[in-house]
Structure formats: C-alpha cells, structure tokens
Design an enzyme around this catalytic site. Structure first.
Site, PDB file in Angstrom:
ATOM      1  N   ARG A  80      -9.808 -15.233  -1.155  1.00 41.06           N
ATOM      2  CA  ARG A  80     -11.266 -15.054  -1.129  1.00 41.06           C
ATOM      3  C   ARG A  80     -11.850 -15.073  -2.543  1.00 41.06           C
ATOM      4  NH1 ARG A  80     -11.144 -10.069   3.010  1.00 41.06           N
ATOM      5  NH2 ARG A  80      -9.076  -9.876   2.074  1.00 41.06           N
ATOM      6  N   ALA A 115      -5.055  -9.611  -4.514  1.00 37.72           N
ATOM      7  CA  ALA A 115      -5.878  -8.662  -5.285  1.00 37.72           C
ATOM      8  C   ALA A 115      -7.319  -8.594  -4.784  1.00 37.72           C
ATOM      9  CB  ALA A 115      -5.849  -9.040  -6.768  1.00 37.72           C
ATOM     10  N   TYR A 125       7.110  -7.866  11.759  1.00 39.69           N
ATOM     11  CA  TYR A 125       6.577  -7.306  10.506  1.00 39.69           C
ATOM     12  C   TYR A 125       7.665  -6.492   9.799  1.00 39.69           C
ATOM     13  CZ  TYR A 125       4.002  -4.551   7.145  1.00 39.69           C
ATOM     14  OH  TYR A 125       3.597  -3.952   5.972  1.00 39.69           O
ATOM     15  N   ALA A 140      -8.300  -7.132  -2.017  1.00 40.00           N
ATOM     16  CA  ALA A 140      -8.527  -5.959  -1.153  1.00 40.00           C
ATOM     17  C   ALA A 140      -7.416  -4.940  -1.379  1.00 40.00           C
ATOM     18  CB  ALA A 140      -8.541  -6.389   0.320  1.00 40.00           C
ATOM     19  N   GLY A 165      -4.142   4.303   4.046  1.00 36.88           N
ATOM     20  CA  GLY A 165      -5.509   3.949   4.433  1.00 36.88           C
ATOM     21  C   GLY A 165      -6.237   3.293   3.273  1.00 36.88           C
ATOM     22  N   SER A 221       7.857  -1.924   2.644  1.00 41.87           N
ATOM     23  CA  SER A 221       7.247  -0.968   3.588  1.00 41.87           C
ATOM     24  C   SER A 221       8.341  -0.106   4.196  1.00 41.87           C
ATOM     25  CB  SER A 221       6.535  -1.737   4.702  1.00 41.87           C
ATOM     26  OG  SER A 221       6.122  -0.858   5.727  1.00 41.87           O
ATOM     27  N   PRO A 267       5.881   1.797   0.940  1.00 42.13           N
ATOM     28  CA  PRO A 267       4.975   2.845   1.429  1.00 42.13           C
ATOM     29  C   PRO A 267       4.989   2.941   2.951  1.00 42.13           C
ATOM     30  CG  PRO A 267       3.816   1.162   0.113  1.00 42.13           C
ATOM     31  CD  PRO A 267       5.141   0.608   0.530  1.00 42.13           C
ATOM     32  N   LEU A 290       2.378   5.174   5.913  1.00 44.10           N
ATOM     33  CA  LEU A 290       0.979   5.106   6.365  1.00 44.10           C
ATOM     34  C   LEU A 290      -0.001   5.153   5.185  1.00 44.10           C
ATOM     35  CD1 LEU A 290      -0.821   5.283   9.039  1.00 44.10           C
ATOM     36  CD2 LEU A 290      -0.995   7.724   8.483  1.00 44.10           C
TER      37      LEU A 290
HETATM   38  P1  NDP Z   1      -5.068  -5.624   2.792  1.00 42.73           P
HETATM   39  O1  NDP Z   1      -5.220  -6.371   4.083  1.00 42.73           O
HETATM   40  O2  NDP Z   1      -6.155  -4.714   2.367  1.00 42.73           O
HETATM   41  O3  NDP Z   1      -4.798  -6.661   1.609  1.00 42.73           O
HETATM   42  C1  NDP Z   1      -3.937  -7.749   1.796  1.00 42.73           C
HETATM   43  C2  NDP Z   1      -4.085  -8.694   0.628  1.00 42.73           C
HETATM   44  O4  NDP Z   1      -3.156  -9.778   0.841  1.00 42.73           O
HETATM   45  C3  NDP Z   1      -5.468  -9.290   0.525  1.00 42.73           C
HETATM   46  O5  NDP Z   1      -5.870  -9.299  -0.815  1.00 42.73           O
HETATM   47  C4  NDP Z   1      -5.287 -10.711   1.033  1.00 42.73           C
HETATM   48  O6  NDP Z   1      -6.137 -11.596   0.311  1.00 42.73           O
HETATM   49  C5  NDP Z   1      -3.838 -10.987   0.651  1.00 42.73           C
HETATM   50  N1  NDP Z   1      -3.270 -12.058   1.464  1.00 42.73           N
HETATM   51  C6  NDP Z   1      -2.934 -12.045   2.772  1.00 42.73           C
HETATM   52  N2  NDP Z   1      -2.506 -13.265   3.155  1.00 42.73           N
HETATM   53  C7  NDP Z   1      -2.582 -14.060   2.051  1.00 42.73           C
HETATM   54  C8  NDP Z   1      -2.290 -15.420   1.793  1.00 42.73           C
HETATM   55  N3  NDP Z   1      -1.848 -16.266   2.738  1.00 42.73           N
HETATM   56  N4  NDP Z   1      -2.497 -15.899   0.541  1.00 42.73           N
HETATM   57  C9  NDP Z   1      -2.957 -15.091  -0.437  1.00 42.73           C
HETATM   58  N5  NDP Z   1      -3.245 -13.798  -0.261  1.00 42.73           N
HETATM   59  C10 NDP Z   1      -3.062 -13.296   0.971  1.00 42.73           C
HETATM   60  O7  NDP Z   1      -3.677  -4.846   2.943  1.00 42.73           O
HETATM   61  P2  NDP Z   1      -2.922  -3.760   2.015  1.00 42.73           P
HETATM   62  O8  NDP Z   1      -3.535  -3.665   0.694  1.00 42.73           O
HETATM   63  O9  NDP Z   1      -2.771  -2.534   2.820  1.00 42.73           O
HETATM   64  O10 NDP Z   1      -1.491  -4.440   1.947  1.00 42.73           O
HETATM   65  C11 NDP Z   1      -0.918  -4.937   0.764  1.00 42.73           C
HETATM   66  C12 NDP Z   1       0.591  -5.022   0.954  1.00 42.73           C
HETATM   67  O11 NDP Z   1       1.099  -3.720   1.235  1.00 42.73           O
HETATM   68  C13 NDP Z   1       1.030  -5.897   2.124  1.00 42.73           C
HETATM   69  O12 NDP Z   1       2.172  -6.613   1.727  1.00 42.73           O
HETATM   70  C14 NDP Z   1       1.367  -4.889   3.217  1.00 42.73           C
HETATM   71  O13 NDP Z   1       2.320  -5.397   4.108  1.00 42.73           O
HETATM   72  C15 NDP Z   1       1.914  -3.760   2.393  1.00 42.73           C
HETATM   73  N6  NDP Z   1       1.897  -2.439   2.985  1.00 42.73           N
HETATM   74  C16 NDP Z   1       0.742  -1.911   3.509  1.00 42.73           C
HETATM   75  C17 NDP Z   1       0.758  -0.648   4.058  1.00 42.73           C
HETATM   76  C18 NDP Z   1      -0.450  -0.047   4.688  1.00 42.73           C
HETATM   77  O14 NDP Z   1      -0.293   0.873   5.519  1.00 42.73           O
HETATM   78  N7  NDP Z   1      -1.654  -0.482   4.344  1.00 42.73           N
HETATM   79  C19 NDP Z   1       1.963   0.193   4.013  1.00 42.73           C
HETATM   80  C20 NDP Z   1       3.110  -0.461   3.458  1.00 42.73           C
HETATM   81  C21 NDP Z   1       3.054  -1.710   2.942  1.00 42.73           C
HETATM   82  P3  NDP Z   1      -7.001 -12.796   0.948  1.00 42.73           P
HETATM   83  O15 NDP Z   1      -7.228 -12.463   2.396  1.00 42.73           O
HETATM   84  O16 NDP Z   1      -8.252 -12.824   0.123  1.00 42.73           O
HETATM   85  O17 NDP Z   1      -6.162 -14.004   0.737  1.00 42.73           O
HETATM   86  C1  8X3 Z   2       2.663  -0.652   6.786  1.00 41.12           C
HETATM   87  C2  8X3 Z   2       3.170   0.660   7.287  1.00 41.12           C
HETATM   88  O1  8X3 Z   2       4.009   1.895   9.355  1.00 41.12           O
HETATM   89  O2  8X3 Z   2       2.087   0.411   9.611  1.00 41.12           O
HETATM   90  O3  8X3 Z   2       3.676  -1.391   6.242  1.00 41.12           O
HETATM   91  O4  8X3 Z   2       4.287  -0.500   9.315  1.00 41.12           O
HETATM   92  S1  8X3 Z   2       3.417   0.594   8.970  1.00 41.12           S
END
Ligand code: NDP
Ligand code: 8X3
Length: 249
Positions: A35, A10, A149, A12, A183, A136, A179, A181
């Site tokens: 964080r 949560a 991934y 980011a 941003g 994803s 989801p 793509l």
């Molecule tokens: P962000 O990088 O913005 O956020 C990722 C979050 O995961 C951060 O809050 C980070 O917190 C947390 N995180 C990562 N590793 C750890 C860990 N070891 N322990 C605890 N927390 C962790 O990415 P998104 O918001 O885009 O991604 C969220 C989810 O959505 C992911 O599972 C991603 O695979 C998935 N997703 C994203 C897509 C995209 O295009 N953005 C599309 C489809 C799916 P912190 O670093 O503070 O620990």
């Molecule tokens: C994130 C979407 O297309 O970058 O899960 O893998 S993609």
C-alpha cells in the site's frame, strides 16, 4: 556508520511500529509493503531516514531484483526484518479454501525465503548483518483452525534455526521472534474478513501491542555483536497454552 534496516510489511501493525521505533533509535529504514499511500504517509511522518518502497512479497521477480534496484546509498542492507505475513481463515482444514492456504504459503514462506536469499549474500560478504523473522506461537502450539498458518510459522522457526547453522563462522545474526495474541494490528481483520469478529478476538483481553514487538526487536538488535538471540517466544500475560483435547463417545 548508520545501519540500514529493511522492514517488510511496514504499512500496518508490527512492521509500522518497528519502522517508527528504529528510525527513532537512529537507524535508516527501508519500509516496504503493497500500500503505497501508507508508505508515503510513513515517510512524510518520519523524514529522510525512511525510504518508502512498494514491494509485493508474492512478486518473485521483484524480490530477486531487490538488491540491485535499491537506490544509491541504500543498497547495503544490514538488517532484514521479515515481518510481512498473514493468516487467512480459522476454519478446520476440511472446511478451508485451498486458495487461502496457497496465499499463506506464498507470502509467509516463499516471499520470506526469497527476500532472505536476495539480501543474505551481501550481509555475508560484508561480514555483518542480522535477520529477524516474525514467527508465531502458532508455529509451536497447535490449535483448532491453525492448520496451514501454523505450518507456515513452523517452517519459519526451523528455517531460522537452520540459518544459524549456515551462518556459523560469520558475524551475521539470525533471530526468530514468536509472539502469541497481539492486538493493535490488522491481523484478525485480514484473517476473519470481518471487523466485528476481529474485534471480538480481543474482547476483555490485554494483548501484546505492536509497540511491544518493536521494543523487543530494538532490544535484540541493540545487544552486543557477540550475542545472538536464537528465538523469543512471547505471550501476553493473559494467555497460556490450553492443553490437549479429547473426543469422547
Ligand atoms: P497486519 O495485518 O497489521 O500487517 C501485515 C503486514 O504485512 C502489512 O503491512 C501488509 O502490507 C504486509 N503484507 C501482507 N501480505 C503482503 C504481501 N504479499 N506483500 C507485501 N506485504 C504484505 O498484521 P501484523 O502486524 O499483526 O502481522 C505482522 C506479522 O506478525 C505477520 O507475519 C503475522 O503472521 C505475525 N504475527 C502476528 C500476530 C498477531 O497476533 N497479530 C502474532 C504472531 C505473529 P500490505 O497489505 O500493504 O502489503
Ligand atoms: C498470530 C497468533 O495465535 O492468532 O500468529 O495464531 S495466533
């Protein structure tokens, strides 16, 4: 009774937007991530309905101890949002770092199943609950550089389908949100380790935003208790599958 939601990741992107939206909608939210400063800022902005909790999804002992370690009044988690996750690298399998692969497996698979394992028995015992995982389209559609991934997200998709089988006969719901793509998050910055390259991923596109994900989660949760959304695949309008590739010569 106000429902308690635990959102992983949560600090980011999607997780932050989901936490903000669900507090706004009247839930009590346990916001987790590594964080601390980001979690405290979120708590400062959202007030007592949000509990900041530092939790590393790679810390197996902390995940196992989680239910008992929650403060009084926060232990009966009704809803788990399995959002924390990451991609590392976009190279071909043969060019990838095995440490990156292990990290993705650790967080996206091992962490996700351990926290689910920790919180699911309470939901079943209370006969209420909902687990939403953020999968994803990478778990469905193969692409160059998606290797591990995409594999982790395919695991999540099948794990969530299998959970539905095991939960049949209970009132605990399970949903995989897939989801494409997106941003407005740090996903590509983490994946590519280069902010300029990350920005280029979204150039001249109109990707899904974290608020769109939060809206979808809020909708899934708000449906009547007898309705279970098994999976949702969502892409921005500017994205579609690209077809199969052929090597010639
Ligand atoms: P962000 O990088 O913005 O956020 C990722 C979050 O995961 C951060 O809050 C980070 O917190 C947390 N995180 C990562 N590793 C750890 C860990 N070891 N322990 C605890 N927390 C962790 O990415 P998104 O918001 O885009 O991604 C969220 C989810 O959505 C992911 O599972 C991603 O695979 C998935 N997703 C994203 C897509 C995209 O295009 N953005 C599309 C489809 C799916 P912190 O670093 O503070 O620990
Ligand atoms: C994130 C979407 O297309 O970058 O899960 O893998 S993609």
């Amino acid at each position: 009774m106000t429902q308690i939601v635990l959102v992983t990741g949560a600090t980011a992107g999607f997780g932050k937007a989901i936490a903000e939206r669900l507090v706004q909608d009247g839930y009590r939210v346990i916001a987790t991530g590594r964080r601390r400063d980001r979690l405290e800022a979120l708590a400062g902005a959202l007030g007592p309905a949000l509990l900041p909790l530092v939790l590393d999804m790679d810390d197996s002992a902390a995940l196992r101890a989680l239910p008992a370690s929650l403060p009084d009044g926060w232990q009966e988690v009704d809803i788990l949002i399995n959002n924390a996750g990451l991609a590392l690298g976009m190279g071909k399998a043969q060019d990838s770092a095995v440490a990156d692969w292990r990290q993705m497996i650790e967080t996206n698979i091992a962490g996700l199943v351990e926290i689910t394992h920790a919180l699911l028995p309470g939901m079943v015992a209370r006969d209420r609950g909902h687990i939403i995982s953020i999968g994803s389209t990478a778990g469905i559609y193969p692409y160059l550089g998606g290797n591990v991934y995409g594999g982790t997200k395919a695991f999540v998709a099948q794990f969530m389908r299998n959970l539905r089988c095991d939960l049949l006969g209970t009132k605990v719901r399970a949903t995989n949100l897939e989801p494409g793509l997106c941003g407005g998050s740090e996903f590509s910055n983490v994946r590519l380790r280069d902010d300029a390259k990350a920005a280029a991923v979204y150039q001249d596109t109109h990707p899904i935003q974290p608020e769109d994900i939060a809206e979808t989660v809020a909708w899934v949760l708000g449906l009547p208790a007898h309705v279970n959304i098994n999976r949702i695949e969502m892409m921005p309008t500017c994205q579609a599958a690209g077809g199969l590739a052929v090597a010639r010569g």
